[in-house]
Motif scaffolding. Structure first.
Motif, PDB file in Angstrom:
ATOM      1  N   GLN A 125      11.786  33.039   3.853  1.00  0.00           N
ATOM      2  CA  GLN A 125      12.684  34.174   4.067  1.00  0.00           C
ATOM      3  C   GLN A 125      13.603  33.948   5.263  1.00  0.00           C
ATOM      4  OE1 GLN A 125      12.917  37.268   2.113  1.00  0.00           O
ATOM      5  NE2 GLN A 125      11.940  35.829   0.712  1.00  0.00           N
ATOM      6  N   PHE A 126      13.038  33.566   6.406  1.00  0.00           N
ATOM      7  CA  PHE A 126      13.840  33.392   7.622  1.00  0.00           C
ATOM      8  C   PHE A 126      13.394  32.107   8.327  1.00  0.00           C
ATOM      9  CE2 PHE A 126      14.880  33.927  12.064  1.00  0.00           C
ATOM     10  CZ  PHE A 126      16.160  34.440  12.033  1.00  0.00           C
ATOM     11  N   ILE A 127      14.345  31.188   8.585  1.00  0.00           N
ATOM     12  CA  ILE A 127      14.028  29.896   9.217  1.00  0.00           C
ATOM     13  C   ILE A 127      15.044  29.667  10.326  1.00  0.00           C
ATOM     14  CG2 ILE A 127      13.877  27.404   8.883  1.00  0.00           C
ATOM     15  CD1 ILE A 127      13.125  27.932   5.986  1.00  0.00           C
ATOM     16  N   ASP A 128      14.536  29.351  11.529  1.00  0.00           N
ATOM     17  CA  ASP A 128      15.374  29.035  12.701  1.00  0.00           C
ATOM     18  C   ASP A 128      14.804  27.772  13.319  1.00  0.00           C
ATOM     19  OD1 ASP A 128      16.816  28.846  15.011  1.00  0.00           O
ATOM     20  OD2 ASP A 128      16.433  30.892  15.696  1.00  0.00           O
ATOM     21  N   THR A 129      15.428  26.594  13.049  1.00  0.00           N
ATOM     22  CA  THR A 129      14.824  25.330  13.475  1.00  0.00           C
ATOM     23  C   THR A 129      15.872  24.230  13.544  1.00  0.00           C
ATOM     24  OG1 THR A 129      13.005  23.798  13.049  1.00  0.00           O
ATOM     25  CG2 THR A 129      14.264  24.561  11.150  1.00  0.00           C
ATOM     26  N   TRP A 130      15.425  23.075  14.128  1.00  0.00           N
ATOM     27  CA  TRP A 130      16.244  21.860  14.196  1.00  0.00           C
ATOM     28  C   TRP A 130      15.826  20.918  13.081  1.00  0.00           C
ATOM     29  CZ3 TRP A 130      20.145  20.771  17.723  1.00  0.00           C
ATOM     30  CH2 TRP A 130      20.303  21.693  18.771  1.00  0.00           C
ATOM     31  N   TYR A 131      16.810  20.219  12.504  1.00  0.00           N
ATOM     32  CA  TYR A 131      16.557  19.258  11.434  1.00  0.00           C
ATOM     33  C   TYR A 131      17.099  17.898  11.853  1.00  0.00           C
ATOM     34  CZ  TYR A 131      15.554  23.295   8.497  1.00  0.00           C
ATOM     35  OH  TYR A 131      15.022  24.442   7.981  1.00  0.00           O
TER      36      TYR A 131
END
Length: 1082
Positions: free
Chosen positions: A734-740
Motif C-alpha cells: 500500500q505505502f512504500i518509502d525507500t531507496w532502490y
C-alpha cells in the motif's frame, strides 16, 4: 466394280489405296515423335532461358504455378461443358433413373405443373439451328467485322476466320404463361438451357493475334412480354425481353484469350461479360423490339413499377458463432450484418459487434418491376478483417408480399445449422390521385425517427424522349447532348447522343420522393464534356399534383438556351399507399422465447411475433439503469513520487577520462505501456527531483514498473542504471518509502515514495484530502488528485435527425477539465448504443464539471449534457445512474450513463501523532503532512489523452496481448485506433506496423492493412508468433502507426509510436487495453 483380288467390302479405289497405308502410318508416327520432341523442348526452354539470363528460380516456379492453375481451370470448364451436353441429350433417362431420388434436382417442368414442356419448339430449333448458324456467320463477317475494322486503325486487319455455332441447339426446358396481370399483354417465362459446342475464331493479322471461343454454357429464365395486344396485324405491338435474375454463364476460351482461364482472371472475365449482358438484359434493363410504328418505346422499356416494397430489417437470433477462440475450442461470437438484394438493388446493414442476437431496426425501400418473378434475398454474414463468414440466407417471392400486403414473420436461415431473421415487408400500391398524399406524409413523419432514411411518400418516373433545335457548339458544330436529371440529392444521367442537335434518348428514370410539395425536378442539358450547357429546366413537383392522373406528357421550353430549343418528356407521379387497416410501423422487439413453425406459401417462420389472441406483444420499456460489465470501476491509482538519487556515475569526463566530470541525469518510468520522463538536472551526481506522477492501472498479475536513469548528452544519452518493481508488491504494501539500488552499473541509488491509493465512497474523507492537497508542492507543478471518476456511456434515445432528414451517425465526446475521450461512431440511428467506459482523475469534485457532447460524425451537434460533479457527491454511494435530458436537442432526447466517483484516501492525509506521546491528546486529529508532493500535470497521467488548450485528444491504439500455453504461441491483436492526427486535408490513410525487439533480422515485423481516409480505423487483425513464454517476456513491442503515402514516393509519415515491454504484462491472462501513442519515442 470390285476386283477379284480385293477383299469383300472394298472397292477398287480402296484396294489401290491400301498399299499406301503402311507408308502413311509411318509418316503419322514420325510427325507424332517430332511433335512430342517439340513439346519437351518448349517445356525446357523457359528453364534454360531463366538460367541463361540469371533469373531466380522463383520466376520459373511462379510461371509453373500459373500454368498448372490455367490447365486445371481449363479441364474443369471442359468437364462442366461435357456434363451439361450429356444432361441435355439424355434428359429423360437422367430424370427417370436418378432425379426422382432428390426432388431438388428435378427440372422445372417436372416439379411445377404450371410450367409446360414445349418439346415441339426444341425440335423446330434443332432443325433450324444450321440455318441460324449461316445467318450469324453472315452477320459477323459481312456486317460486324467491317464495322469493327472501321472503328479503329489498329483493328483494320481483323477478320472472323471461323464461325460455327455447332450441332447443339438452344433448348427451352419449360415455358410458363402469365395472363392474369393485364388483359393487354401476354407474359411468358422461358427457362433456357444452352450447352453448345460453338466455335468462333478471330484474327488480327497486323499483330499476329488469334483469339476465340470454343464452347458456351448459358442457363437462366428469360421473360418475354408481348404488349400491347392490338386489333391489327401482327396483333402484337412490341416484344420485350429480359432476365429477371442474372443467368449463369460459362465460356471456354481459345487462342490468346486462353489467358482468361487463369485463376482469378477467369472469374473476372466472366463477371465483366455478365455485367455487360446485365446492362441490357437483366432487370431493370429490358430489350424492346417494336413491331409497329408510333410506339412509346421508352415506356415499354421502362414501364411504371408494379409497386414498392418497404423492408424492415428488424433483428436476428440464434446465429452461428464464427469468431471462435483457440481454434474452435472456445465458442466466441459473431459480428453480423445483412445484405438485401432485389434484382440489381442491393442494401447492406450496419454490423453489430459480438452479438448472436443482433438488432438492426433498419428500413429500405425497393422498386418491384415484375411480380411474380422478382425475389427478395437476405444473406447474413459475420464481419471479419479478411473474408466475411456466411451465416445463412432467406429467399422469398415478392408476389407473396403483394397478395398479403404485410408479411411480419421470423424466417429460418438456410444452409446453416441455426439462426432466424425477423422481417416486416409492406407492399405499397401506386395511386394516381393526390387525395391521400397528406395522410401518407403524416404517417411517414411518425416513422422518420425510427428508420435509416426518411420514408418515401411517392415515386416519380421521368420518361426522357427527345429534344429539338438545341444550340450548336462553337464553330457551328453539332453537339453531343446528355441530360442530367436531379431530385434533391439524387442525380441520374442519360446516354449520349453524338453529333446532333435533335437527339432522341428514349431513356427512363425513377426517383423516390419524400414530399412533392417541397421538391423540384432539375433538368440540365449539356454537351458530352459536361462543361457546355445547352439548356436547363426546373419543374416543381407541386405542379404535377394539379394535373390529371398526376401525369405531364408534353414539350417543355428550355431555359438558358435558344428560343426554339425544346425537350419532350413524360413525367408520372404516383403516391405510395399502404392499406388503411395496416399501419406501417416497426414491429415489437424479439420475443424472449423461440419456437419454430412453417407458414403458408412455403414460408418458413420462427417465433410468431403475435401474442395470445393475435395481439402484438408489447415492446419492453427502456432500461432504467445502465448494465456495465463486472470490470467497470475496478481500476486503481498508483502515485509515484520520484524524490532524489545519490552516488550516480559520472559520464561527462574530460581529456580521455583523466579529469572526472559530472552527469546530467534524468529518469524514465515505464508502466503499463506508458512512459514518464523527469526533467534533467545539470551536472549533479546527487540530483533532487521531487516530481509526482499518477497512473490508473488495472490490477493484473505480473505487471512491473521499470525505472531507467540516463545522462543527457548532445548526441546519445549515456546509461546510468535501472531497476524494476513488481506492482503486486506495491499493492500489498500500500505505502512504500525507500531507496532502490541501480542495477547494471557500479554505483547509484534512487529514493521513491510509492502509494497504491485506497478508493473509498465516504464523502467525509474529501475535506481532509483537499486540505492535504493545498499544502503540497512538487517541482513538476502537479497537485495530487482527490478522486477518480468512472463514466460509463451506455446509450441515447430520441436524438434529432440530420438536416437532410436522415438518421445521424452518433458519437459522444466526454470532457473533464480539458481531457476528452470519444466513443465509437454508431451506424445511423436515433437511439445509438455505445457501451463504453472512461476514467478521469479529479482534482476537486466540488468545482469540476463533466460535459458530454453528442454529434453526427463529430460534425452537426445533436445535443449536450452538463453534469457538475457536485451532483454526484449528493448521490448515494457517490454513484449517479439514470437517464439525463440533453440540452440543444429534442424534448425527448436523453442519454443513459453512470458516473461513479471514488475518493483517493492517501495515508499522507491521515498521519496523526502517536498515542502516548508527550503532550498528545488522543481525541485530537491533527493532520501532519510528511513531505512536499504536488498535483499531477495532466500530460503525465497514464491512460489519458494529452490535454491542451484546444482540447485535442491523444492518439491511441487498442491492443490485445496474450499467450496460449496450449499452442505455445504469442498472440497480438491490433483492434483499432482513435483520435489519430490528420496528415492532410483528406485526413490520413493509417496502418499499424510493429516488431518484437530484439530482432536483428526483422523476422517478427508485421503490419496491418491500410484504412483509407479514417482517423478512427478498425483493423481487428491478429498476429501470432512461435515463442516460448520465457522468450515472449524478454521481448519488447515497438509499434508505429503510420500514414500510407503515395506509392511512387515510398514515404511513410509517422503518426505515433508505442514501446511496451512484454514482461510488464501477464501474458497468460491476456490484456486488452488502449495505449497512448507519442509522436516520437521518449
Amino acid at each position: 466394280m470390285p476386283t477379284a483380288d480385293a477383299e469383300p467390302g472394298m472397292t477398287a479405289d480402296t484396294a489401290d489405296a491400301a498399299p499406301a497405308l503402311p507408308n502413311q502410318a509411318h509418316g503419322e508416327r514420325a510427325v507424332s515423335v517430332l511433335w512430342s520432341f517439340g513439346k519437351c523442348l518448349g517445356a525446357l526452354l523457359p528453364v534454360y532461358l531463366a538460367g541463361y539470363y540469371g533469373f531466380s528460380i522463383t520466376v520459373v516456379l511462379f510461371g509453373l504455378m500459373i500454368y498448372i492453375g490455367w490447365k486445371h481451370s481449363r479441364l474443369e470448364k471442359l468437364m462442366r461443358l461435357k456434363s451439361a451436353m450429356y444432361l441435355l441429350e439424355n434428359e429423360r433417362e437422367f430424370t427417370t433413373e436418378k432425379a426422382f431420388r432428390t426432388k431438388r434436382d428435378l427440372p422445372t417442368w417436372v416439379n411445377f405443373p404450371d410450367v409446360e414442356k414445349v418439346e415441339w419448339v426444341n425440335k423446330i430449333l434443332q432443325q433450324a439451328w444450321p440455318f441460324i448458324g449461316q445467318y450469324l456467320e453472315k452477320l459477323l463477317v459481312d456486317i460486324i467485322a467491317p464495322a469493327i475494322r472501321a472503328s479503329s486503325v489498329h483493328l483494320q486487319t481483323l477478320s472472323f476466320t471461323k464461325v460455327n455455332i455447332g450441332d447443339k441447339a438452344l433448348k427451352i426446358v419449360g415455358v410458363k404463361a402469365h395472363t392474369e396481370n393485364d388483359k393487354r399483354q401476354v407474359m411468358l417465362d422461358l427457362y433456357l438451357s444452352y450447352a453448345g459446342d460453338v466455335e468462333v475464331n478471330v484474327e488480327i493479322k497486323k499483330y499476329f493475334c488469334k483469339a476465340g471461343v470454343k464452347g458456351i454454357q448459358l442457363h437462366g429464365m428469360l421473360r418475354v412480354i408481348l404488349e400491347p395486344l392490338i386489333g391489327d396485324v401482327p396483333l402484337v405491338g412490341a416484344v420485350t425481353l429480359f432476365f429477371i435474375r442474372r443467368p449463369k454463364l460459362d465460356i471456354n476460351w481459345t487462342g490468346l484469350t486462353n489467358l482468361l482461364d487463369i485463376p482469378g482472371l477467369n472469374a473476372m472475365s466472366d463477371t465483366m461479360i455478365m455485367d455487360a449482358i446485365a446492362s441490357h438484359l437483366v432487370l431493370p434493363n429490358r430489350l424492346t423490339v417494336p413491331l409497329v410504328a408510333d410506339l412509346h418505346v421508352a415506356q415499354l422499356r421502362s414501364p411504371l413499377p408494379r409497386g414498392v416494397v418497404r423492408i424492415h430489417l428488424l433483428e436476428a437470433e440464434d446465429l452461428t458463432a464464427k469468431d471462435t477462440v483457440i481454434k474452435g475450442l472456445i465458442d466466441g461470437k459473431s459480428d453480423p450484418y445483412a445484405v438485401l438484394r432485389v434484382g440489381t438493388q442491393i442494401f447492406t446493414s450496419h454490423h453489430v459487434d459480438s452479438n448472436l442476437n443482433p438488432q438492426w431496426r433498419e428500413m429500405y425501400e425497393v422498386i418491384v418491376h415484375e411480380v411474380p418473378g422478382q425475389e427478395l434475398e437476405v444473406e447474413v454474414f459475420d464481419k471479419d478483417p479478411d473474408q466475411d463468414d456466411f451465416l445463412g440466407r432467406v429467399k422469398m417471392d415478392l408476389d407473396i408480399v403483394k397478395k398479403a400486403k404485410v408479411v411480419d414473420e421470423w424466417f429460418n436461415l438456410r444452409d446453416v445449422p441455426s439462426g432466424s431473421v425477423h422481417l416486416r415487408l409492406e407492399w405499397l400500391s401506386l395511386l394516381s390521385s393526390p387525395d391521400k398524399l397528406s395522410e401518407v406524409i403524416q404517417k411517414n413523419q411518425n416513422l422518420t425517427s425510427k428508420t435509416g432514411d426518411p420514408p418515401s411518400a411517392a415515386i416519380l418516373a421521368v420518361y426522357l424522349d427527345q429534344a429539338f433545335e438545341l444550340p450548336m457548339r462553337k464553330g457551328n458544330k453539332d453537339p453531343s447532348p446528355i441530360v442530367q436529371i436531379s431530385v434533391q440529392d439524387t442525380t441520374k444521367e442519360s446516354k449520349t447522343c453524338y453529333g446532333t442537335n435533335n437527339p432522341v434518348w428514349e431513356d427512363a428514370f425513377t426517383f423516390f420522393i419524400q414530399d412533392p410539395h417541397k421538391q423540384d425536378i432539375d433538368i440540365q442539358v449539356k454537351d458530352d464534356d459536361r462543361s457546355l450547357s445547352l439548356g436547363s429546366l426546373t419543374i416543381p413537383l407541386s405542379r404535377i399534383l394539379t394535373t390529371p392522373e398526376l401525369t405531364m406528357d408534353q414539350w417543355f421550353q428550355l431555359e438558358n438556351s435558344s428560343l426554339a430549343s425544346r425537350i419532350y418528356m413524360k413525367i408520372v407521379l404516383r403516391v405510395l399507399w399502404l392499406s388503411d387497416d395496416i399501419t406501417p410501423t416497426t414491429p415489437s422487439s424479439r420475443p424472449s422465447s423461440s419456437g419454430s413453425g412453417t407458414g403458408q406459401g412455403g414460408i418458413t417462420s420462427e417465433v410468431n411475433p403475435m401474442g395470445p389472441g393475435g395481439l402484438a406483444k408489447p415492446a419492453p420499456g427502456r432500461p432504467l439503469h445502465t448494465t456495465p460489465d463486472s470490470e467497470f470501476a475496478t481500476e486503481g491509482v498508483l502515485r509515484i513520487n520520484l524524490v532524489e538519487a545519490q552516488n550516480l556515475i559520472a559520464k561527462d569526463n574530460f581529456m580521455g577520462g583523466m579529469v572526472k566530470g559530472k552527469s546530467d541525469p534524468y529518469v524514465k518510468i515505464r508502466v503499463a505501456g506508458i512512459t514518464f520522463r523527469s526533467h534533467t538536472i545539470k551536472e549533479n551526481l546527487n540530483p533532487l527531483w521531487n516530481e509526482l506522477y499518477e497512473v490508473i492501472l488495472t490490477q493484473l498479475p505480473g505487471q512491473e514498473i521499470q525505472f531507467e536513469l540516463f545522462d543527457k548528452d548532445i548526441d546519445q544519452d549515456d546509461f546510468l542504471g535501472r531497476f524494476k518493481l513488481n506492482l503486486r508488491d506495491i499493492i500489498s504494501g500500500q505505502f512504500i518509502d525507500t531507496w532502490y539500488t541501480l542495477n547494471d552499473v557500479k554505483s547509484g541509488r534512487v529514493h521513491l515514495v510509492l502509494e497504491w491509493l485506497p478508493r473509498v465512497s465516504d464523502i467525509s474523507r474529501l475535506e481532509p484530502i483537499l486540505q492535504y492537497q493545498s499544502q503540497q508542492l512538487y517541482q513538476n507543478k502537479v497537485v495530487p488528485s482527490a478522486g477518480v471518476l468512472f463514466v460509463y456511456v451506455e446509450r441515447a434515445h430520441g436524438l434529432p435527425l440530420k438536416k437532410s432528414g436522415k438518421e445521424p451517425k452518433a458519437g459522444a465526446e466526454i470532457i473533464l477539465k480539458g481531457i476528452s475521450y470519444k466513443t465509437k461512431i454508431c451506424e445511423r440511428s436515433t437511439s445509438p448504443r455505445w457501451d463504453e467506459a472512461f476514467h478521469f482523475l479529479v482534482r476537486d469534485p466540488r468545482e469540476e464539471i463533466l460535459t458530454v457532447k453528442l454529434s453526427h460524425s463529430w460534425g452537426q451537434a445533436l445535443g449536450s449534457l452538463t453534469l457538475p460533479l457536485q451532483e454526484v457527491l449528493t448521490e448515494s454511494g457517490l454513484v449517479l445512474d439514470r437517464w439525463l435530458n440533453l440540452d440543444g436537442a429534442l424534448p425527448e432526447s436523453q442519454i443513459l450513463l453512470r458516473a461513479t466517483l471514488k475518493i483517493l484516501d492517501t495515508q499522507l492525509a491521515t498521519c496523526r501523532k502517536a498515542p502516548g506521546d508527550a503532550g498528545s491528546d488522543p481525541a485530537e486529529g491533527e493532520v501532519i503532512p510528511r513531505w512536499d508532493p504536488s498535483h499531477l500535470d495532466l500530460r503525465h497521467r497514464a491512460g489519458f489523452p494529452v490535454a491542451s488548450d484546444n482540447r485535442n485528444t491523444t492518439a491511441q491504439v487498442k491492443l490485445t496481448i496474450s499467450y496460449s500455453t496450449e499452442e505455445s504461441r504469442l498472440f497480438i491483436t491490433v483492434h483499432s485506433c482513435r483520435a489519430l492526427a490528420a496528415c492532410s486535408k483528406d485526413g490520413a490513410d493509417p496502418y499499424v506496423s510493429f516488431i518484437l525487439l530484439p530482432d536483428k533480422k526483422a523476422t517478427t515485423k508485421r503490419r496491418t492493412s491500410t484504412k483509407k481516409r479514417d482517423l478512427n480505423p478498425e483493423f481487428n487483425e491478429r498476429f501470432d508468433f512461435d515463442f516460448s513464454l520465457e522468450e515472449s517476456t524478454q521481448r519488447r513491442l515497438d509499434l508505429s502507426v503510420k500514414n500510407s503515402v503515395s506509392f511512387m514516393s515510398r514515404e511513410r509519415e509517422l503518426i505515433g509510436k508505442l514501446q511496451l515491454d512484454l514482461d510488464q504484462i501477464d501474458l497468460k491472462t491476456g490484456v486488452t487495453q488502449w495505449y497512448d501513442l507519442v509522436a516520437e519515442p521518449n
